[in-house]
Design a protein around this motif. Structure first.
Motif, PDB file in Angstrom:
ATOM      1  N   GLU A 148       0.917  -1.030  -0.036  1.00 38.94           N
ATOM      2  CA  GLU A 148      -0.036  -0.306  -0.126  1.00 38.94           C
ATOM      3  C   GLU A 148       0.974   1.058  -0.119  1.00 38.94           C
ATOM      4  OE1 GLU A 148      -3.689   2.094   2.577  1.00 38.94           O
ATOM      5  OE2 GLU A 148      -2.476   0.515   3.148  1.00 38.94           O
ATOM      6  N   LEU A 149       1.687   1.310   0.699  1.00 42.41           N
ATOM      7  CA  LEU A 149       3.237   2.232   0.563  1.00 42.41           C
ATOM      8  C   LEU A 149       3.956   2.511  -0.799  1.00 42.41           C
ATOM      9  CD1 LEU A 149       4.476   1.711   4.414  1.00 42.41           C
ATOM     10  CD2 LEU A 149       2.975   3.459   3.454  1.00 42.41           C
ATOM     11  N   ILE A 150       4.079   1.354  -0.973  1.00 45.80           N
ATOM     12  CA  ILE A 150       4.693   1.640  -2.423  1.00 45.80           C
ATOM     13  C   ILE A 150       3.432   2.393  -3.579  1.00 45.80           C
ATOM     14  CG2 ILE A 150       5.452   0.720  -4.376  1.00 45.80           C
ATOM     15  CD1 ILE A 150       6.106  -1.362  -3.342  1.00 45.80           C
ATOM     16  N   LEU A 151       1.971   1.676  -3.857  1.00 46.35           N
ATOM     17  CA  LEU A 151       1.293   1.967  -4.701  1.00 46.35           C
ATOM     18  C   LEU A 151       0.475   3.862  -4.138  1.00 46.35           C
ATOM     19  CD1 LEU A 151      -0.560  -0.961  -4.976  1.00 46.35           C
ATOM     20  CD2 LEU A 151       0.113  -0.276  -6.488  1.00 46.35           C
ATOM     21  N   GLU A 152       0.861   3.929  -3.340  1.00 49.58           N
ATOM     22  CA  GLU A 152       0.218   4.910  -2.365  1.00 49.58           C
ATOM     23  C   GLU A 152       1.392   6.650  -3.254  1.00 49.58           C
ATOM     24  OE1 GLU A 152      -0.290   5.631   1.411  1.00 49.58           O
ATOM     25  OE2 GLU A 152      -2.639   4.539   1.217  1.00 49.58           O
ATOM     26  N   ALA A 153       2.598   6.141  -2.941  1.00 51.95           N
ATOM     27  CA  ALA A 153       3.377   7.009  -3.681  1.00 51.95           C
ATOM     28  C   ALA A 153       3.978   7.106  -5.029  1.00 51.95           C
ATOM     29  CB  ALA A 153       5.070   6.378  -2.445  1.00 51.95           C
ATOM     30  N   HIS A 154       3.610   6.220  -5.715  1.00 53.68           N
ATOM     31  CA  HIS A 154       3.394   5.918  -7.139  1.00 53.68           C
ATOM     32  C   HIS A 154       1.957   6.958  -7.453  1.00 53.68           C
ATOM     33  CE1 HIS A 154       6.850   4.242  -7.812  1.00 53.68           C
ATOM     34  NE2 HIS A 154       6.960   3.161  -6.928  1.00 53.68           N
ATOM     35  N   LEU A 155       0.357   6.789  -6.659  1.00 55.64           N
ATOM     36  CA  LEU A 155      -0.375   7.228  -7.031  1.00 55.64           C
ATOM     37  C   LEU A 155      -0.270   8.814  -6.881  1.00 55.64           C
ATOM     38  CD1 LEU A 155      -3.111   6.815  -7.829  1.00 55.64           C
ATOM     39  CD2 LEU A 155      -3.545   6.486  -4.976  1.00 55.64           C
ATOM     40  N   GLN A 156       0.386   8.908  -5.592  1.00 53.62           N
ATOM     41  CA  GLN A 156       0.854  10.934  -5.923  1.00 53.62           C
ATOM     42  C   GLN A 156       1.039  11.609  -6.620  1.00 53.62           C
ATOM     43  OE1 GLN A 156      -0.979  12.777  -3.403  1.00 53.62           O
ATOM     44  NE2 GLN A 156      -2.032  10.945  -2.587  1.00 53.62           N
ATOM     45  N   ARG A 157       2.159  10.665  -6.609  1.00 54.82           N
ATOM     46  CA  ARG A 157       3.010  11.248  -8.093  1.00 54.82           C
ATOM     47  C   ARG A 157       1.999  11.295  -9.565  1.00 54.82           C
ATOM     48  NH1 ARG A 157       8.618   8.240 -10.299  1.00 54.82           N
ATOM     49  NH2 ARG A 157       9.387  10.308 -12.361  1.00 54.82           N
ATOM     50  N   ALA A 158       1.135  10.183  -9.231  1.00 52.34           N
ATOM     51  CA  ALA A 158       0.658  10.549 -11.380  1.00 52.34           C
ATOM     52  C   ALA A 158      -0.412  11.589 -10.546  1.00 52.34           C
ATOM     53  CB  ALA A 158      -0.377   8.836 -11.156  1.00 52.34           C
ATOM     54  N   TYR A 159      -0.647  12.061  -9.411  1.00 50.10           N
ATOM     55  CA  TYR A 159      -1.795  13.170  -9.083  1.00 50.10           C
ATOM     56  C   TYR A 159      -1.039  14.543  -9.513  1.00 50.10           C
ATOM     57  CZ  TYR A 159      -5.395  10.682  -7.021  1.00 50.10           C
ATOM     58  OH  TYR A 159      -6.764   9.876  -6.637  1.00 50.10           O
ATOM     59  N   THR A 160      -0.065  14.359  -9.500  1.00 51.02           N
ATOM     60  CA  THR A 160       0.931  15.854  -9.874  1.00 51.02           C
ATOM     61  C   THR A 160       1.168  15.732 -11.213  1.00 51.02           C
ATOM     62  OG1 THR A 160       2.327  14.937  -7.819  1.00 51.02           O
ATOM     63  CG2 THR A 160       3.069  16.088  -9.550  1.00 51.02           C
ATOM     64  N   LEU A 161       1.127  14.626 -12.199  1.00 55.71           N
ATOM     65  CA  LEU A 161       1.082  14.457 -12.995  1.00 55.71           C
ATOM     66  C   LEU A 161       0.219  14.964 -13.893  1.00 55.71           C
ATOM     67  CD1 LEU A 161       3.285  11.321 -14.164  1.00 55.71           C
ATOM     68  CD2 LEU A 161       3.848  13.981 -13.847  1.00 55.71           C
ATOM     69  N   ALA A 162      -1.249  14.672 -13.394  1.00 57.75           N
ATOM     70  CA  ALA A 162      -2.797  15.240 -13.602  1.00 57.75           C
ATOM     71  C   ALA A 162      -3.008  16.613 -13.565  1.00 57.75           C
ATOM     72  CB  ALA A 162      -3.571  14.347 -12.930  1.00 57.75           C
TER      73      ALA A 162
END
Length: 261
Positions: A148-162
């Motif tokens: 979950e920590l790994i996925l959330e870290a990359h999810l935040q990056r995806a939000y930043t790109l969006a």
């Protein structure tokens, strides 16, 4: 003075002892090492995120360069500029769909605790009894923490790109509105000039009509008047000019004529 020197030496020895104790504590600490499968997942997601980030950065730089060029006072804002903006908007939408797909995949995975728990393949091999169905919620929460920590870290990056793409999209929309308004202004100026030319042509046509009437090969009482030519010419020119001025003022008073010049 000797007492001060002794105190300084004691402070140095105390600081050195504390530093050695800290290093000893760090060396004696057992850190949790991430299993290989989670490292692999992190590496793959990091690579995908990096590719998306590089593409977004390139697109953002291209959009900034185009916007800066179109905002110059002497820039061409014709059909070519609008076509380039439409192409750039399509590229942004395409990139947004890629980032959105990546984000949704991460969100769907984060919603499934059982799938995240099963990502711990090492735990599955060493503690298979924990994964016997039905698996308790506490076990799922515990085993899914690291994924979950790994996925959330990359999810935040995806939000930043969006968010970056939304900013680029807004800048392109604003520039497109500016280009359209500037094109409308140029079109209004052309219509204004065309109206003035038509008005002058009408005045000249009226003067020509008077000249054609007096130029007919028919006797008239003005032929013997020496000042008739000057009077007729002045009256015709004055009447044409007065016609143009009156029509112009009437149009301006009505408010139909824009102030574009």
């Amino acid at each position: 003075d000797d007492d001060k020197i002794v105190m300084e030496l004691d402070n140095k020895e105390l600081s050195e002892a504390i530093r050695q104790d800290e290093w000893a504590e760090l060396e004696g600490t057992t850190f949790i090492e991430m299993p290989f499968e989670l490292k692999s997942v992190d590496a793959i997601l990091n690579r995908v995120s990096s590719i998306l980030a590089d593409d977004v950065m390139d697109l953002q730089l291209s959009a900034d360069s185009l916007i800066t060029e179109l905002l110059n006072p002497g820039a061409d804002v014709g059909e070519r500029a609008q076509e380039i903006l439409r192409t750039m908007k399509n590229l942004v939408k395409e990139m947004m769909s890629r980032v959105t797909g990546f984000r949704r995949a991460l969100e769907n995975m984060l919603e499934d605790y059982e799938e995240m728990a099963l990502m711990n393949l090492s735990r599955l091999l060493t503690h298979p009894d924990l994964y016997i169905q039905p698996v308790s919620q506490s076990t799922l929460d515990e085993e899914s923490d690291e994924p979950e920590l790994i996925l959330e870290a990359h999810l935040q990056r995806a939000y930043t790109l969006a968010n970056a793409l939304n900013l680029v999209q807004g800048q392109i929309n604003t520039t497109e509105d500016y280009v359209v308004q500037k094109s409308d202004g140029i079109r209004n100026r052309l219509l204004y000039i065309n109206m003035l030319i038509s008005l002058l042509s009408l005045a000249v046509g009226g003067a020509s009509f008077v000249g054609s009437l007096l130029g007919m090969n028919v006797p008239n009482p003005l032929e013997d008047n020496e000042s008739a030519f000057i009077v007729v010419s002045a009256a015709t020119a004055g009447g044409s000019l007065a016609f143009v001025v009156i029509v112009f003022i009437m149009i301006r008073m009505v408010g139909v004529l824009p102030r574009v010049l």
